[in-house]
Design an enzyme around this catalytic site. Structure first.
Site, short mmCIF file in Angstrom:
data_model
loop_
_atom_site.label_atom_id
_atom_site.label_comp_id
_atom_site.label_asym_id
_atom_site.label_seq_id
_atom_site.Cartn_x
_atom_site.Cartn_y
_atom_site.Cartn_z
N HIS A 142 43.04 33.90 50.20
CA HIS A 142 42.30 35.74 49.94
C HIS A 142 41.77 36.05 50.72
O HIS A 142 40.43 35.42 51.59
CB HIS A 142 40.97 36.45 48.65
CG HIS A 142 40.73 36.81 48.42
ND1 HIS A 142 39.07 36.36 49.06
CD2 HIS A 142 41.10 38.09 48.40
CE1 HIS A 142 38.91 37.86 48.83
NE2 HIS A 142 39.58 38.46 48.12
N GLY A 301 37.29 54.09 38.62
CA GLY A 301 37.77 55.29 38.15
C GLY A 301 39.24 53.92 38.89
O GLY A 301 40.20 54.94 39.59
N GLU A 305 46.95 49.51 39.13
CA GLU A 305 47.94 48.23 39.95
C GLU A 305 47.41 47.96 41.28
O GLU A 305 47.55 46.47 41.63
CB GLU A 305 48.81 49.31 40.51
CG GLU A 305 49.43 49.55 39.13
CD GLU A 305 50.52 48.34 38.19
OE1 GLU A 305 50.68 47.22 38.99
OE2 GLU A 305 49.53 48.21 37.59
#
Length: 343
Positions: A142, A301, A305
């Site tokens: 990551h 907001g 995905e």
């Protein structure tokens, strides 16, 4: 909350105003150029690994999107490869207004002062990637590097603009292969030492503390480096530092030896795979419960995905699973509970 608008192709820039010109030298413009270059380079490197492994030409799917209030992003995802079960490399450049709770998620150090503040205009740009290989002996990687600016809260005009950098690169194996982990940490240390010899020990500890699945009492993996809210050096120095950290991702993970090229074809059993699935379950728990990027994205907001693309395709939760002491699985768990110095 703003919702994204799909675009047929990525625009040349997501910036607006004078900063959108190709020659802009602002921190925002330079950071956008950095993250888009890193996205292209990492995706190309991963596709090359797939192609060289007989992956059948599996490539990244690309989705570009914009936001009505300004900015947008590019999500690139590879799934079902021979080497990589799932890999995502996303960039975003976003203008918006944070509600107070989102500001506190982004800046916990400013939580006390923000408790009564109104909405905070912000600019945020970043590149984020999670790479989940198929082979249990090939670790998950990551990395995330980001730049934030905030204006004065809407009910406190005149307050100074604030800026900071954040990010890091960390490794999450299912099995301890010391030469791989030492190589990975050595590359991170080299990137840090170029700027400040205190950076690596400071950011290595920060990484161990941050990627802590508190309800399990375990770290997510074997760490790396992590920092956030970083503004204690001048902006130019920190931009150069983040640039070098991002450039270290490929040599830390995809050289001829180690990590991926050496581990992608290691023989493994169904028991090895089952343990990998359990460790991925811990990965999911951390990302959904504690990760600040996930929290910030959901509260502002963000594109769902893109926010949840870090999750693996498959994971497992087995009731009260405990590896037998002395096994290779136990050795991994012991390191996750008791972080160690690798170099």
């Amino acid at each position: 909350m703003e919702r994204e608008t799909p675009e047929a192709a990525p625009p040349l820039t997501f910036l607006r105003g004078e900063e959108a010109s190709s020659g802009s030298s602002s921190a925002r413009a330079r950071f956008e150029r950095l993250i888009r270059r890193v996205q292209a380079e990492v995706c190309a490197a991963l596709e090359a690994v797939e192609e060289g492994s007989g992956g059948g030409g599996v490539v990244f799917r690309e989705d570009a999107w914009t936001r009505p209030g300004g900015g947008g992003g590019i999500s690139r995802v590879l799934q079902g490869g021979r080497v990589f079960e799932k890999a995502a490399v996303n960039v975003s450049v976003v203008y918006g207004v944070m509600p107070p709770d989102a500001y506190r998620a982004a800046r916990p150090d400013a939580a006390a002062g923000a408790e009564k503040a109104g909405p905070v205009p912000f600019f945020a740009a970043g590149v984020s990637s999670v790479i989940h290989p198929n082979n249990p002996f090939a670790p998950t990687l990551h990395f995330n590097y980001r730049y934030f600016e905030t204006e004065a809260p809407q009910d406190a005009p005149g307050a100074p603009r604030q800026w900071w950098f954040g990010g890091g690169t960390d490794l999450t194996p299912s099995y301890i292969i010391e030469e791989d982990i030492k190589h990975f940490h050595s590359v991170q240390k080299q990137a840090c030492d170029k700027f400040d010899p205190t950076f690596y020990p400071r950011f290595k500890k920060w990484c161990d503390d941050y990627f802590h699945v508190k309800h399990r009492g375990e770290r997510r993996g074997v760490g790396g480096i992590f920092f956030d809210d970083l503004s204690d050096h001048d902006q130019e120095t920190l931009l150069d530092f983040v640039t070098d950290c991002a450039a270290s991702v490929i040599p830390a993970y995809i050289p001829m030896d180690p990590i991926i090229e050496c581990r992608k074809d290691t023989p493994f059993t169904e028991d090895h795979r089952a343990w990998q699935q359990l460790r991925r379950g811990r990965y999911v728990e951390f990302n959904l419960v504690y990760d600040r990027g996930t929290t910030f994205g959901l509260k502002t907001g963000g594109r769902i995905e893109s926010i949840l693309v870090s999750l693996p395709l498959t994971a497992r939760w087995e009731y009260d699973h405990k590896p037998q002491e002395g096994t290779e699985e136990w050795k991994l768990l012991d390191v996750c509970i008791n972080p160690k110095e690798w170099i």
